[in-house]
Design a protein around this motif. Structure first.
Motif, PDB file in Angstrom:
ATOM      1  N   THR A  39      32.394  29.123  35.752  1.00 28.02           N
ATOM      2  CA  THR A  39      33.271  28.250  36.537  1.00 28.02           C
ATOM      3  C   THR A  39      34.691  28.810  36.633  1.00 28.02           C
ATOM      4  O   THR A  39      35.338  28.701  37.672  1.00 28.02           O
ATOM      5  N   VAL A  40      35.173  29.420  35.548  1.00 27.84           N
ATOM      6  CA  VAL A  40      36.524  29.993  35.578  1.00 27.84           C
ATOM      7  C   VAL A  40      36.606  31.102  36.624  1.00 27.84           C
ATOM      8  O   VAL A  40      37.574  31.193  37.392  1.00 27.84           O
ATOM      9  N   ALA A  41      35.588  31.960  36.678  1.00 23.93           N
ATOM     10  CA  ALA A  41      35.570  33.053  37.660  1.00 23.93           C
ATOM     11  C   ALA A  41      35.409  32.516  39.080  1.00 23.93           C
ATOM     12  O   ALA A  41      36.117  32.934  40.012  1.00 23.93           O
ATOM     13  N   LEU A  42      34.496  31.567  39.258  1.00 23.35           N
ATOM     14  CA  LEU A  42      34.222  31.011  40.586  1.00 23.35           C
ATOM     15  C   LEU A  42      35.445  30.305  41.155  1.00 23.35           C
ATOM     16  O   LEU A  42      35.686  30.330  42.364  1.00 23.35           O
ATOM     17  N   ASP A  43      36.234  29.691  40.292  1.00 26.23           N
ATOM     18  CA  ASP A  43      37.416  28.942  40.721  1.00 26.23           C
ATOM     19  C   ASP A  43      38.470  29.846  41.352  1.00 26.23           C
ATOM     20  O   ASP A  43      39.377  29.366  42.033  1.00 26.23           O
ATOM     21  N   LYS A  44      38.336  31.163  41.156  1.00 27.78           N
ATOM     22  CA  LYS A  44      39.322  32.107  41.686  1.00 27.78           C
ATOM     23  C   LYS A  44      38.899  32.704  43.028  1.00 27.78           C
ATOM     24  O   LYS A  44      39.553  33.612  43.536  1.00 27.78           O
ATOM     25  N   LEU A  45      37.822  32.184  43.623  1.00 26.05           N
ATOM     26  CA  LEU A  45      37.267  32.789  44.835  1.00 26.05           C
ATOM     27  C   LEU A  45      38.305  32.905  45.948  1.00 26.05           C
ATOM     28  O   LEU A  45      38.409  33.945  46.602  1.00 26.05           O
ATOM     29  N   ASP A  46      39.094  31.847  46.176  1.00 23.50           N
ATOM     30  CA  ASP A  46      40.056  31.889  47.275  1.00 23.50           C
ATOM     31  C   ASP A  46      41.208  32.844  47.002  1.00 23.50           C
ATOM     32  O   ASP A  46      41.944  33.222  47.911  1.00 23.50           O
ATOM     33  N   LYS A  47      41.358  33.267  45.733  1.00 23.98           N
ATOM     34  CA  LYS A  47      42.451  34.182  45.383  1.00 23.98           C
ATOM     35  C   LYS A  47      41.983  35.639  45.338  1.00 23.98           C
ATOM     36  O   LYS A  47      42.708  36.541  45.764  1.00 23.98           O
ATOM     37  N   ILE A  48      40.769  35.887  44.807  1.00 25.00           N
ATOM     38  CA  ILE A  48      40.335  37.278  44.587  1.00 25.00           C
ATOM     39  C   ILE A  48      39.107  37.662  45.416  1.00 25.00           C
ATOM     40  O   ILE A  48      38.682  38.813  45.383  1.00 25.00           O
ATOM     41  N   GLY A  49      38.544  36.697  46.173  1.00 21.34           N
ATOM     42  CA  GLY A  49      37.421  37.004  47.043  1.00 21.34           C
ATOM     43  C   GLY A  49      36.111  37.196  46.287  1.00 21.34           C
ATOM     44  O   GLY A  49      36.069  37.211  45.055  1.00 21.34           O
TER      45      GLY A  49
END
Length: 455
Positions: A209-219
């Motif tokens: 979830t921590v990684a997925l939450d960054k999708l809009d920032k890191i693609g």
């Protein structure tokens, strides 16, 4: 020494304070319209109250307060304690000898602490709103500060999904009143747990979830890279690849999940809950274009257990300007079980920046003095002060220029301060019981009777 501001903090001018109050007044009015009551909590909490509630990354951003006892220690002991403290800043840490207090990171955990301490005296469901500053040791950037305000509304003591529906209504009404066009992104943490089970990474749920939450920032590539770094296998990542190619139809995406979640109890429960919230909201007239099922929305806080929300402005690049979710187990960490809760937050500072960028602040959002009385000295000054008192009693802002200076200087003061009218109460006006004033915005000057002026 040249004065400077601490990084991530700001001073607010008169205009900025007035505009912030404009936003706060609209939010406060809507909070109370929806049945929420005000609450305030201390700016700092026991460190043990805050740590372990925000996840590993959140804990790193907590501002810890150095114990005053360090200053009283002997020099050799002080040096060791300060060295320990410096090393402790880089990881979640608690040591009574160094620090046992911290500035609050958000308003939700202090609220949960308040509920746990006072649950015997509260009437449930208990609805509170809170508008106060919070602090995070984050890297400052546009729309992200180390000191900023949160405006929260929470309900505890109810498991009803109608609370989720009502909070969506609160979001939409508040942003409509602010004239900010928004899209509310929604998901459910049970769906994320179901996805972890589906991919065989239940033991890596937090990492996922921590990684997925960054999708809009890191693609997508950045998320995949981080998942691999967190020791999630390529096979599991391949099973989750469909997350990155969702359709625009929320109900269609939910149907796809149902098929993948056959036999997956927690995943199906999340789908069922979210389906209820979406269909009820649509039935109440919410445009589905303003309510998006975002399966990659995770919100990296460990305490969420159900619905999660994130609000984004449609016409400005600002990241989220609001967010929240359900946290049914938060008070349990304080020894009080079975008090479910859900809450949302409005990001005052980001909302301000969006409204400023889009020119959405009305003229009345800036506080201005209505009348400046020119100072002619002598008897005229006393008469001007008497008239100013009468205006203030009527709730009309007025002031007297403090010195008997040249009129051009008084004009310049009024114009620079944005005062609407300059009043001339000279010997002739006093004799005739009249008032002469010039509207500095329109450039018009007129003389009226004293009675007409006071209205």
């Amino acid at each position: 020494m040249k004065p400077s501001l601490a990084k991530g903090t700001r001073d607010f001018t008169a205009q900025e304070v007035s505009r912030r109050k404009y936003i706060i007044n609209i939010l406060q009015n809507n909070f109370e319209l929806f049945g929420f009551q005000p609450l305030e909590t201390p700016s700092f909490e026991n460190l043990s109250t805050l740590t372990g509630k925000y996840g590993e990354e959140g804990d790193r951003l907590i501002f810890k307060i150095l114990n005053s006892s360090i200053n009283e220690a002997k020099e050799e002991k002080k040096a060791q304690m300060l060295n320990d403290f410096q090393r402790a800043l880089d990881k979640p840490f608690s040591s009574d000898s160094l620090t046992d207090k911290a500035l609050r990171y958000d308003l939700t955990v202090p609220f949960a602490r308040f509920v746990a301490m006072n649950h015997g005296q509260l009437t449930f469901p208990y609805k509170r709103y809170q508008i106060q500053p919070v602090w995070r040791a984050d890297r400052p950037q546009k729309g992200r500060f180390r000191e900023f305000y949160q405006c929260d509304a929470d309900v505890v003591g109810s498991e009803s999904l109608l609370q989720e529906v009502d909070l969506i209504q609160l979001y939409l009404k508040s942003f409509a009143d602010l004239k900010v066009s928004v899209t509310i992104h929604v998901n459910n943490r049970k769906i994320l747990s179901g996805l972890a089970e589906y991919a065989g990474i239940t033991d890596k749920l937090i990492d996922f979830t921590v990684a997925l939450d960054k999708l809009d920032k890191i693609g997508k590539e950045g998320v995949v890279k981080e998942l691999l770094e967190r020791e999630i296998s390529q096979d599991s990542i391949d099973k989750l690849d469909f997350l990155f190619s969702q359709s625009d139809d929320a109900l269609e995406n939910l149907l796809q999940l149902k098929e993948k979640f056959v036999g997956n109890e927690i995943g199906l429960k999340g789908v069922e809950e979210l389906e209820f919230v979406l269909t009820q909201s649509i039935s109440l007239g919410v445009d589905i274009q303003n309510l998006v099922f975002d399966i990659t929305l995770a919100r990296g806080l460990d305490y969420y257990t159900g619905a999660i929300f994130e609000v984004k402005a449609d016409e400005a690049q600002m990241g989220s300007i609001g967010g929240g979710g359900r946290y049914d187990n938060l008070t349990a960490v304080f020894g009080v079980k079975n008090i479910p809760g859900i809450g949302i937050s409005f990001g005052l500072d980001r909302i301000y920046l969006v409204m400023e960028e889009l020119g959405l602040f009305p003229a009345e959002a800036t506080s201005k003095v209505e009348y400046l009385f020119a100072n002619f000295g002598g008897e005229e000054t006393l008469e001007a002060l008497k008239l100013i008192i009468q205006l203030r009693e009527k709730g009309i802002s007025a002031e007297l220029y403090p010195e008997s200076a040249k009129i051009n200087k008084q004009f310049t003061y009024a114009e620079k301060k944005g005062i609407k009218n300059l009043v001339f109460l000279g010997e002739e006006e006093i004799k005739n019981r009249t008032v002469t004033f010039k509207n500095l915005e329109a450039g018009e000057q007129k003389t009226v009777s004293l009675e007409e002026f006071l209205g």
